[in-house]
Design a protein around this motif. Structure first.
Motif, PDB file in Angstrom:
ATOM      1  N   ASP A  93       0.816  -1.208   0.000  1.00 49.49           N
ATOM      2  CA  ASP A  93       0.000   0.000   0.000  1.00 49.49           C
ATOM      3  C   ASP A  93       0.849   1.256   0.000  1.00 49.49           C
ATOM      4  N   SER A  94       2.176   1.086  -0.232  1.00 53.08           N
ATOM      5  CA  SER A  94       3.066   2.238  -0.252  1.00 53.08           C
ATOM      6  C   SER A  94       4.192   1.984  -1.242  1.00 53.08           C
ATOM      7  N   ILE A  95       4.731   3.059  -1.819  1.00 54.70           N
ATOM      8  CA  ILE A  95       5.792   2.919  -2.811  1.00 54.70           C
ATOM      9  C   ILE A  95       7.044   2.304  -2.196  1.00 54.70           C
ATOM     10  N   LYS A  96       7.248   2.489  -0.885  1.00 57.37           N
ATOM     11  CA  LYS A  96       8.436   1.944  -0.243  1.00 57.37           C
ATOM     12  C   LYS A  96       8.396   0.420  -0.149  1.00 57.37           C
ATOM     13  N   ASP A  97       7.221  -0.179  -0.388  1.00 57.24           N
ATOM     14  CA  ASP A  97       7.093  -1.634  -0.359  1.00 57.24           C
ATOM     15  C   ASP A  97       7.470  -2.280  -1.689  1.00 57.24           C
ATOM     16  N   TYR A  98       7.858  -1.452  -2.658  1.00 57.24           N
ATOM     17  CA  TYR A  98       8.294  -1.966  -3.957  1.00 57.24           C
ATOM     18  C   TYR A  98       9.812  -1.871  -4.069  1.00 57.24           C
ATOM     19  N   ARG A  99      10.385  -2.830  -4.760  1.00 53.88           N
ATOM     20  CA  ARG A  99      11.812  -2.788  -5.055  1.00 53.88           C
ATOM     21  C   ARG A  99      11.992  -2.395  -6.522  1.00 53.88           C
ATOM     22  N   PRO A 100      12.716  -1.311  -6.783  1.00 54.91           N
ATOM     23  CA  PRO A 100      12.922  -0.920  -8.187  1.00 54.91           C
ATOM     24  C   PRO A 100      13.857  -1.893  -8.885  1.00 54.91           C
ATOM     25  N   PHE A 101      13.502  -2.264 -10.088  1.00 46.13           N
ATOM     26  CA  PHE A 101      14.306  -3.172 -10.908  1.00 46.13           C
ATOM     27  C   PHE A 101      14.629  -2.433 -12.203  1.00 46.13           C
ATOM     28  N   ILE A 102      15.902  -2.224 -12.450  1.00 50.68           N
ATOM     29  CA  ILE A 102      16.324  -1.391 -13.575  1.00 50.68           C
ATOM     30  C   ILE A 102      17.027  -2.244 -14.624  1.00 50.68           C
ATOM     31  N   VAL A 103      16.611  -2.089 -15.866  1.00 53.37           N
ATOM     32  CA  VAL A 103      17.254  -2.765 -16.997  1.00 53.37           C
ATOM     33  C   VAL A 103      18.004  -1.714 -17.803  1.00 53.37           C
ATOM     34  N   ALA A 104      19.335  -1.867 -17.882  1.00 51.41           N
ATOM     35  CA  ALA A 104      20.179  -0.903 -18.589  1.00 51.41           C
ATOM     36  C   ALA A 104      20.614  -1.462 -19.932  1.00 51.41           C
ATOM     37  N   ASN A 105      21.032  -0.575 -20.818  1.00 51.13           N
ATOM     38  CA  ASN A 105      21.578  -1.004 -22.099  1.00 51.13           C
ATOM     39  C   ASN A 105      22.884  -1.762 -21.868  1.00 51.13           C
ATOM     40  N   PHE A 106      23.069  -2.865 -22.582  1.00 54.33           N
ATOM     41  CA  PHE A 106      24.258  -3.699 -22.384  1.00 54.33           C
ATOM     42  C   PHE A 106      25.525  -2.903 -22.661  1.00 54.33           C
ATOM     43  N   LYS A 107      25.483  -2.039 -23.648  1.00 53.53           N
ATOM     44  CA  LYS A 107      26.672  -1.260 -24.003  1.00 53.53           C
ATOM     45  C   LYS A 107      27.111  -0.387 -22.844  1.00 53.53           C
ATOM     46  N   PHE A 108      26.151   0.170 -22.114  1.00 54.47           N
ATOM     47  CA  PHE A 108      26.520   1.002 -20.984  1.00 54.47           C
ATOM     48  C   PHE A 108      27.029   0.158 -19.819  1.00 54.47           C
ATOM     49  N   LYS A 109      26.537  -1.069 -19.712  1.00 54.69           N
ATOM     50  CA  LYS A 109      27.040  -1.966 -18.664  1.00 54.69           C
ATOM     51  C   LYS A 109      28.539  -2.207 -18.827  1.00 54.69           C
ATOM     52  N   ILE A 110      29.014  -2.193 -20.064  1.00 51.80           N
ATOM     53  CA  ILE A 110      30.438  -2.409 -20.326  1.00 51.80           C
ATOM     54  C   ILE A 110      31.256  -1.295 -19.681  1.00 51.80           C
ATOM     55  N   ILE A 111      30.805  -0.045 -19.862  1.00 49.01           N
ATOM     56  CA  ILE A 111      31.510   1.099 -19.278  1.00 49.01           C
ATOM     57  C   ILE A 111      31.531   1.004 -17.761  1.00 49.01           C
ATOM     58  N   SER A 112      30.372   0.782 -17.177  1.00 51.12           N
ATOM     59  CA  SER A 112      30.285   0.741 -15.717  1.00 51.12           C
ATOM     60  C   SER A 112      31.102  -0.411 -15.145  1.00 51.12           C
ATOM     61  N   LYS A 113      31.158  -1.552 -15.854  1.00 52.93           N
ATOM     62  CA  LYS A 113      31.918  -2.699 -15.364  1.00 52.93           C
ATOM     63  C   LYS A 113      33.419  -2.429 -15.426  1.00 52.93           C
ATOM     64  N   ILE A 114      33.879  -1.758 -16.472  1.00 49.26           N
ATOM     65  CA  ILE A 114      35.298  -1.416 -16.580  1.00 49.26           C
ATOM     66  C   ILE A 114      35.714  -0.510 -15.424  1.00 49.26           C
ATOM     67  N   LEU A 115      34.913   0.514 -15.161  1.00 50.57           N
ATOM     68  CA  LEU A 115      35.221   1.438 -14.071  1.00 50.57           C
ATOM     69  C   LEU A 115      35.134   0.729 -12.719  1.00 50.57           C
ATOM     70  N   THR A 116      34.174  -0.174 -12.572  1.00 47.79           N
ATOM     71  CA  THR A 116      34.035  -0.924 -11.322  1.00 47.79           C
ATOM     72  C   THR A 116      35.244  -1.812 -11.074  1.00 47.79           C
ATOM     73  N   ASN A 117      35.718  -2.492 -12.118  1.00 52.10           N
ATOM     74  CA  ASN A 117      36.884  -3.360 -11.979  1.00 52.10           C
ATOM     75  C   ASN A 117      38.115  -2.569 -11.550  1.00 52.10           C
ATOM     76  N   ARG A 118      38.274  -1.388 -12.106  1.00 57.82           N
ATOM     77  CA  ARG A 118      39.433  -0.564 -11.751  1.00 57.82           C
ATOM     78  C   ARG A 118      39.297  -0.035 -10.321  1.00 57.82           C
ATOM     79  N   LEU A 119      38.110   0.422  -9.996  1.00 59.08           N
ATOM     80  CA  LEU A 119      37.888   0.995  -8.671  1.00 59.08           C
ATOM     81  C   LEU A 119      38.024  -0.053  -7.575  1.00 59.08           C
ATOM     82  N   ALA A 120      37.701  -1.304  -7.894  1.00 61.86           N
ATOM     83  CA  ALA A 120      37.786  -2.380  -6.904  1.00 61.86           C
ATOM     84  C   ALA A 120      39.210  -2.583  -6.410  1.00 61.86           C
ATOM     85  N   LEU A 121      40.201  -2.198  -7.213  1.00 56.14           N
ATOM     86  CA  LEU A 121      41.597  -2.380  -6.832  1.00 56.14           C
ATOM     87  C   LEU A 121      42.027  -1.424  -5.722  1.00 56.14           C
TER      88      LEU A 121
END
Length: 219
Positions: A93-121
């Motif tokens: 009965d409230s928006i806070k009871d929903y979990r947002p599920f986001i589908v991103a473009n695969f091409k953009f996932k490549i960018i975010s994954k590269i930056l994530t891998n570097r930042l993880a170090l």
């Protein structure tokens, strides 16, 4: 935020890490990221899922995401996302009871994954050891075990007594001050180019769902 100048934040990024974070992404690095991503994941708004990039890599490989690292620029709508809401409980009965599920473009996932891998170090040195979530080599489930052990020790008498607090911490992603985040990255010693990449990602983020569309952030 207006009074924060980063006085008590020290440089933690070494020169080698400094240069590693901003290096132009090479063909092999991009290829490894692409083939480590799930090719069966749902495609984003552009309709091209992982299976497309895996199947036609020899044709499109040289053109994938290079413009982002060379020019700090992404194609219009490349960072567009489809947002769906999944109920976490029955009879919501409230928006806070929903979990947002986001589908991103695969091409953009490549960018975010590269930056994530570097930042993880470098993340394990700039993030507090008390922070377990989203850090490589740490498990958020460890917090459950620590909490369980602490609760079991409450009955043991110590000087001053024992107190346990249960705090309800909600995810408030939309209330974070992104200017503060960018300033902290700079104070840690991250190159302005790397910080600029983060700004580009934040500014280009776009969402849409069945009812509305718009941008996530404004900087």
């Amino acid at each position: 935020m207006d009074d924060f100048n980063g006085t008590y934040i020290f440089y933690l990024v070494s020169f080698e890490e400094y240069m590693m974070l901003i290096k132009c992404s090479k063909f092999l690095e991009i290829k490894n990221v692409v083939f480590n991503l799930n090719d069966n994941s749902a495609p984003g708004l552009d309709g091209f899922g992982g299976v497309f990039y895996h199947s036609y890599w020899e044709i499109i490989g040289t053109d994938v995401v290079q413009q982002f690292f060379k020019q700090n620029w992404v194609l219009p709508e490349m960072n567009s996302n489809v947002v769906s809401f999944i109920p976490e409980i029955q009879g919501v009965d409230s928006i806070k009871d929903y979990r947002p599920f986001i589908v991103a473009n695969f091409k953009f996932k490549i960018i975010s994954k590269i930056l994530t891998n570097r930042l993880a170090l470098v993340a394990t040195r700039i993030i507090s050891p008390n922070q377990y979530g989203f850090v490589q080599g740490r498990q958020i489930q460890d917090c459950i075990g620590i909490t369980y052990e602490a609760i079991n020790m409450l009955s043991k008498k110590v000087r001053g007594g024992n107190v346990a607090y249960k705090v309800d911490i909600q995810k408030t992603f939309h209330t974070r001050c992104w200017k503060f985040l960018l300033l902290v990255l700079t104070c840690f010693g991250f190159h302005l180019l790397f910080v600029g990449w983060i700004i580009t990602i934040l500014r280009s983020a776009f969402y849409q769902n069945k009812w509305q569309f718009g941008r996530f952030f404004s900087l």
